[in-house]
Design a protein around this motif. Structure first.
Motif, PDB file in Angstrom:
ATOM      1  N   ALA A   1      68.013  52.599  42.299  1.00 27.16           N
ATOM      2  CA  ALA A   1      66.620  52.817  42.690  1.00 27.16           C
ATOM      3  C   ALA A   1      66.513  53.974  43.686  1.00 27.16           C
ATOM      4  O   ALA A   1      65.599  54.809  43.582  1.00 27.16           O
TER       5      ALA A   1
ATOM      6  N   PRO B   1      61.081  53.773  40.504  1.00 22.71           N
ATOM      7  CA  PRO B   1      61.613  52.544  39.905  1.00 22.71           C
ATOM      8  C   PRO B   1      60.499  51.741  39.245  1.00 22.71           C
ATOM      9  O   PRO B   1      59.358  51.735  39.715  1.00 22.71           O
TER      10      PRO B   1
ATOM     11  N   THR C   1      62.055  46.490  38.348  1.00 19.15           N
ATOM     12  CA  THR C   1      63.116  46.783  39.325  1.00 19.15           C
ATOM     13  C   THR C   1      62.677  46.396  40.730  1.00 19.15           C
ATOM     14  O   THR C   1      63.438  45.790  41.493  1.00 19.15           O
TER      15      THR C   1
END
Length: 312
Positions: free
Chosen positions: A267, A278, A282
């Motif tokens: 990320a 992201p 995520t």
């Protein structure tokens, strides 16, 4: 033989002392007052979780002041201690870059491998550093724990805040160096997302620290195992290579992809050098890992609150 004899004599002396004390109590003819045990309360008790959180909140200024006073002092023993805050990560990247990038050829197929390495090593060191800080944390604070009555979680919280302050400069160095090695490709707006990721990393690390602090206080032998776990995480989180090289081994690839440390590193790399935000999935994973580790670690640490005075 001499040590064994000395221990035997010491135990015999202690036994005689107890016997003499009991004999003096038996011969005592003075006034005896019987105390009702119902009015007595143990000194070391575990408060309820709500009371414990309230106590921590009441000491928030102490936690902050303690962290700020100790921050940026890790390398003050060196003459050029401020410079070493920058040189240490640079040397780490140079070493791992030579070993993995040049000798083991893990740089193949990775865009801006040096930037990839800078972010991987420095941000991963934050997570493993927080985890390792919990090892022997309670033992090193023995004198304060025995002298004062306060919520013991103040110690890991202060250490986490101190680490967050210490890690600001290495994080900036990592990002600047990463962009220098892709000169001409300027940062995107997604770079600002590194800030909440930086905070989540330290929340996640605080949870790990709370767990390791209690484990090593109760089981000193856990230090060795936790050291191995820390090194294993460092080498299995895609710090120096892309885990796509294990794509043919689906089970290995899935396990490594589910590693929260790997998700954090990916990320940060995406938001900085690869100019990609992201996904919501995520973010959900990272928030779940961070909050979950913190809550689990906090409750696990609190349940031994009444034992730390004896453990250390």
């Amino acid at each position: 033989m001499h040590v064994a004899r000395h221990k035997w004599r010491s135990s015999k002396t202690a036994q005689r002392g107890v016997e003499e004390l009991n004999a003096q109590v038996a011969r005592h003819e003075g006034r005896v007052q019987i105390v009702n045990p119902e009015g007595l309360h143990p000194l070391a008790t575990r408060p309820t979780l709500r009371e414990y959180i309230s106590q921590l909140w009441a000491r928030r200024f102490f936690i902050t002041a303690d962290a700020r006073a100790k921050a940026l002092r890790t390398t003050r023993d060196y003459r050029l201690w401020q410079l070493w805050l920058v040189l240490n990560p640079l040397f780490d990247v140079a070493l791992y870059g030579f070993l993995f990038g040049m000798l083991l050829k893990t740089s193949r197929g990775i865009e801006n491998f040096i930037g990839f390495l800078f972010i991987g090593i420095i941000f991963m060191s934050m997570m493993t550093g927080l985890m390792n800080s919990g090892i022997s944390l309670m033992q090193s604070s023995r004198s304060m724990i025995r002298a004062f009555q306060f919520p013991r979680a103040s110690i890991p919280f202060s250490t986490t805040l101190r680490s967050m302050i210490d890690n600001v400069l290495p994080a900036i160095v990592a990002l600047l160096a990463a962009f220098l090695f892709q000169w001409g490709t300027w940062p995107s707006w997604t770079l600002i997302l590194v800030v909440p990721l930086f905070i989540l990393i330290h929340i996640f690390g605080c949870g790990l620290m709370l767990i390791t602090a209690r484990l090593t206080a109760q089981i000193p032998e856990a230090k060795t195992i936790l050291g191995l776990v820390s090194r294993g995480l460092f080498f299995l989180s895609g710090v120096m290579f892309s885990i796509d090289r294990f794509a043919e081994h689906s089970a290995v690839h899935q396990v490594m992809s589910a590693n929260p440390c790997y998700i954090f590193l990916t990320a940060v790399r995406d938001a900085s050098i690869y100019r990609t935000a992201p996904s919501l999935a995520t973010w959900g994973e990272l928030v779940a890992w961070s909050v979950g580790a913190f809550v689990l670690g906090f409750i696990f640490f609190w349940r031994a609150e009444d034992k730390y005075v004896r453990l250390v």
